[in-house]
Design an enzyme around this catalytic site. Structure first.
Site, PDB file in Angstrom:
ATOM      1  N   ASP A  96       0.152  -6.516  -0.822  1.00 53.27           N
ATOM      2  CA  ASP A  96      -0.490  -5.335  -0.236  1.00 53.27           C
ATOM      3  C   ASP A  96       0.488  -4.172  -0.322  1.00 53.27           C
ATOM      4  OD1 ASP A  96      -2.433  -3.779   1.000  1.00 53.27           O
ATOM      5  OD2 ASP A  96      -1.761  -4.289   3.019  1.00 53.27           O
TER       6      ASP A  96
ATOM      7  N   ASP B 145       3.903  -6.138   6.733  1.00 60.12           N
ATOM      8  CA  ASP B 145       2.575  -6.659   6.370  1.00 60.12           C
ATOM      9  C   ASP B 145       2.648  -7.514   5.099  1.00 60.12           C
ATOM     10  OD1 ASP B 145       1.427  -5.574   8.568  1.00 60.12           O
ATOM     11  OD2 ASP B 145       0.460  -3.900   7.546  1.00 60.12           O
TER      12      ASP B 145
END
Length: 232
Positions: free
Chosen positions: A163, A181
């Site tokens: 991501d 993340d």
């Protein structure tokens, strides 16, 4: 929803939990000087591995599927100068992609991604309202059929973030960076990350990224891995 006591203690005495952060690893709350994530097991194991090579948020508690991370206290590249943002992202991704794939225990190859996409479609977890503009009007099953039919026959394997976008790269005043993340980190084709970079960056930022990263992407691979992202 019952929050474990050790999670509450790690988050600290706060008057309010704010659900103001969206992440790939499940529900996320901002609580005082911490981020609290539910369904954070995948991210926990990846943070522990990636932390041997890059700076990542400090893990304060991992309990069941609850993960408490310290607030890094550094801004993301989202609002940074475009040339700076592109340059930093290119340098960070080049370093990440230089890690030996044999050292990474997480598989995110084509077969794994297709099966995860299939699972999400069958479980009703793919929202067609969130599709990119060029896929609006298609059903999740139609996109899945296209994904399977156009899967690349080979992979240029590296350690990918999964991501990689400006909001997930934090930049300290001293120039050091922190990756966040990372729940989808794993060994995959480099275009898995490059597809999101080329979706998120444009103009001067994209040019600066390309110079810093130092490789020319393959357009069909960019398109396929951008399609993959519609299922997550």
């Amino acid at each position: 929803m019952r929050i474990p006591e050790d999670v509450l203690r790690a988050a600290g005495p706060v008057a309010e939990w704010c659900e103001d952060h969206e992440g790939l690893s499940g529900d996320v709350w901002r609580a005082g000087s911490s981020y609290v994530k539910r369904s954070g097991a995948a991210e926990h194991t990846r943070l522990r591995w990636l932390g041997q090579h890059f700076e990542v948020p400090e893990i304060r508690v991992f309990s069941g599927d609850w993960l408490v991370l310290a607030d890094v206290g550094a801004p993301s590249l989202t609002k940074a100068d475009p040339v700076l943002a592109g340059t930093v992202m290119g340098e960070v991704l080049r370093a990440l992609h230089s890690l030996p794939v044999t050292s990474c225990p997480f598989d995110a190859g084509v077969a794994v991604l297709v099966e995860e996409a299939r699972h999400n479609v069958e479980a009703g977890l793919v929202d067609p309202a969130d599709f990119d503009d060029d896929n609006l009007g298609a059903t999740p099953q139609e996109l899945l059929d296209r994904l399977v039919a156009t899967a690349p026959p080979s992979e240029d394997l590296v350690v990918t973030h999964g991501d990689f976008c400006p909001s997930n790269v934090l930049l300290r005043p001293d120039g050091s960076t922190v990756l966040i993340d990372v729940a989808r980190l794993g060994v995959s084709d480099r275009h898995r990350d490059l597809a999101l970079v080329h979706r998120e960056l444009s103009g001067q930022a994209a040019d600066a990224f390309d110079r810093a990263y130092g490789r020319t992407p393959h357009p069909p691979a960019l398109a396929w891995y951008r399609l993959v992202d519609e299922f997550f």
